[in-house]
Design an enzyme around this catalytic site. Sequence first.
Site, PDB file in Angstrom:
ATOM      1  N   ASP A 190       0.891  -1.132  -0.271  1.00 42.49           N
ATOM      2  CA  ASP A 190       0.594   0.103   0.147  1.00 42.49           C
ATOM      3  C   ASP A 190       1.102   1.164   0.191  1.00 42.49           C
ATOM      4  O   ASP A 190       2.229   1.394   0.365  1.00 42.49           O
ATOM      5  CB  ASP A 190      -0.723   0.361   1.172  1.00 42.49           C
ATOM      6  CG  ASP A 190      -2.365   0.611   1.066  1.00 42.49           C
ATOM      7  OD1 ASP A 190      -2.506   1.535   0.008  1.00 42.49           O
ATOM      8  OD2 ASP A 190      -3.028   0.560   1.690  1.00 42.49           O
ATOM      9  N   TRP A 191       0.298   2.014  -0.517  1.00 40.96           N
ATOM     10  CA  TRP A 191       1.448   3.944  -0.471  1.00 40.96           C
ATOM     11  C   TRP A 191       1.859   3.488   0.714  1.00 40.96           C
ATOM     12  O   TRP A 191       1.595   4.154   2.143  1.00 40.96           O
ATOM     13  CB  TRP A 191      -0.227   5.040  -0.784  1.00 40.96           C
ATOM     14  CG  TRP A 191       0.417   5.934  -0.699  1.00 40.96           C
ATOM     15  CD1 TRP A 191       0.905   7.007  -0.129  1.00 40.96           C
ATOM     16  CD2 TRP A 191       0.867   6.837  -2.397  1.00 40.96           C
ATOM     17  NE1 TRP A 191       1.794   8.466  -0.890  1.00 40.96           N
ATOM     18  CE2 TRP A 191       1.296   8.531  -2.214  1.00 40.96           C
ATOM     19  CE3 TRP A 191       0.434   6.266  -3.387  1.00 40.96           C
ATOM     20  CZ2 TRP A 191       1.762   8.664  -3.110  1.00 40.96           C
ATOM     21  CZ3 TRP A 191       0.979   7.318  -4.474  1.00 40.96           C
ATOM     22  CH2 TRP A 191       1.599   8.244  -4.217  1.00 40.96           C
TER      23      TRP A 191
END
Length: 651
Positions: A190-191
Amino acid sequence: MQSRLKIPLLFGQDVIHGYKTTFPIPLAEAASWDLDAMTAATRVAATEASASGIHWTFAPMVDIARDPRWGRVMEGAGEDTYLGSKIAYARVKGFQGNKLGDVNAIMACAKHFAAYGAAIGGRDYNSVDMSEKTLWETYLPPFKATVDAGVATFMNSFNDINGVPSTGSKMLQREILKGKWGFKGFVVSDWGSIGEMKNHGNVKDDYEAALSAITAGSDMDMESRCYKNNLTQLLKDKKIDIALINDAVKRILYKKFELGLFDDPYRFCNAEREQAALNNPEHAKLAREVAAKSIVLLKNSNNLLPLSKNTKTIAFIGPLVKAVKQNKGFWDVEIPGIDSNFIVTQWEGLQNKLGANTNLLYAKGCDIEGTNKDGFAEAIDVAKQADVVILSIGERRDMSGEAKSRSNINIPGVQEDLLKELLATGKPVVVLINAGRPLVFNYTAENAPAILYTWWLGSEAGNAIADVLFGDYVPSAKLPITFPRSVGQVPIYYNHLNTGRPAQNDQNHIYNSSYIDESIFPKYEFGYGLSYTTFQYSNLILNKKKIKASEKIEADVTITNTGKYDGEEIVQLYLRDKVGSISRPIMELKDFKKIKIKVGESKTLHFTIDKEKLSFYNQQLQWVAEPGEFELMIGASSRDIRLKDNFELLK
Ligand code: BGC
C-alpha cells in the site's frame, strides 16, 4: 520508449466505483445484493478506464468491516463474509472481463491484505489484534474468492496484525496467498507501507524495511522507494538471494505480457475508443438502474411512498438537494476536461421526473455542518405551501473514505433540528439520508414517516432517487451492514456468538450480556430493507432431515407477492450449527436469492445445502463439518426470520 530493455509501463488508478460514469459507492451497491449488477458496473468502469490508457485498478476493496466509525466501510461490501465473498468475486470478474489481454479488461487488485477493516476503535490505519480463527473464518474468505475469480494482483495493508505489519507478513503473503492459495499474480504494497514499517517499530530503517517486505512476498513497492534505494545493496550484502527479486520481477512482467503491453505498450490508448466509451449512453442508463437498486427503504408509515406524480406542490428541502459533487461520494475519479456537470443532482432528478402539473419548491434550510439556523424560516415557509416535503440530509461525501474515521456517527450539524421544525408543520416528510456509512439518527428514525437511505449514488443519483420516490422503481435493497442505535454498541454485527449468558430482551439486565443504558438490538439489522409491496413466505420443505456428509439437502420455499406492486425480494438463508467443538455464531448467512415477483404471483425458490455450507475452521484450523443438529432459517432479514426447520448431519 526510454526503457533500456523496452519494458512497458503500467498505469494504475483507484477506479473504485466507476471512472467517468460514477456508480454508487461500493457499500451502497452491496445493498443491492445484485451480483450481476455489480459485475456489469465494474465492467463499465473497466471499459471506460481502459479506453483512457489505464491498465490496472486498485479495487475491489474486500475488507470485511463491522465498525461504522471506520471511514472505509464505504469502500467495501459490508460486514458479512458470505455476501462479501460473492461480491468480491463478481467485481473481479467485472473489472477483468473475459480475460486479461482483451483491450477492455483491466487488472483488478484485491485489497487490503489483510484485516485492515478490523482496526481497533474504527480508527483508520490502527493495529489489528485478532485470533487466527477469526482471520480465517471472517476476514480471509473474500480474498480467497478473488483468487478463485483469477484476480491479477493483491495489495497488502497498512495495519499490523498481532504486531506484524501485513506488508512484512510472510505468513500472509508467502504462506497463505502464494503458497496455500497458489496465487500467480503480484503483490503491491500500500502507499508507502514498506517505509512505514519503521513507524510500526519492526524495522530500523529503509534497508531493513525493504528486506522485510521482499522476504515476506511484497513484489512491488508503491511509493516508499525502499526497494529502489536498497534492493541492490541487499543483494551485494548477500542479505537476499537474487531468486527473490527474480520472482517478484517475473510476476510483474508476466502480467504486462498478459495485458499485451509487450506487443504494443500503447494499445490501451486510443482517442476514438475513449470518446466512444466515455460518451456511451448505456453507461448512464446502467448507473441509474444500479443506483435505484442500491437505495434502502428503511421506513414507510402508512405507505406514504411512493409519491404520486400528480402531487400538486412538493417542497424539496435540505443541504444536499442541489449539491453536485457530493453525490459522487469518496473515491471518485477526476478526469481532466470532464467536470461534475455530468452528475444529475437530486433537484434535477425530480425536475426530470415531474411534469408541469407539479410545483417544485426549494429551500436549503441549513448546511451539512455547523449550528446556523438562519435558513430554517424559509424552509418552514416553503414546507407550509407544499402537499409533501422531501428532506435531503446526511454527511459530507468526504466524511467517509480513507482517513475519515468518526467517533460520532450522528447526522451532523442542525439537520435533524430542521427535520423537527418541518414535522411541526404537520406536513408529511420523506427523509433522504445521504452517507458513506451507517449513521445514527434515532430522532429521524422514530419521527419521520418515511426514510430512504440513499448513500452516495453517483452520476445518476438524482434520477435514481426520483425513480424510487415516485415508484418507477420499487425499492429492493437490504442493508449489508448493521446500523447501530448508538456508537456505544459498536462493533455490532449479526453473526456473533451466543455467550454463556445471552440476553433475550432489553428489560432484564441481571447478569446477562447486555447494556444497562442501551438496547442489545441494532437500530436496523443486517439484511433489513422494505419494499412498496409485501411478500409472504410459506412452505419450507426439506427433502431430507438427516444427511451424511456426502449428501445434500434440497430446501424449497414459496414466496408470494401479497402487496400492490410488482417487486423484488432478497430471500436470505441462514444456518446455525447448534453444537460445535468450538462455539458457532447464532446464525450465518449461507445463501440468498434475489427474485422478481409480480403482484399476486408465487414463486418457489430452491436452495441446496451441502457439506461446504456446514463447515467451519476448527481449533486446528481445519475446514470441517461436524456431525450434529443444524437450524435452518429463511428470512427477509437477519431478524425477520419467517420460516425455520432443523436437520442433522450424521456421523
Ligand atoms: C490506499 C489504497 C490506494 C492507494 C493508492 C492508499 O492510501 O490505502 O487503497 O489504492 O492509496 O491511491
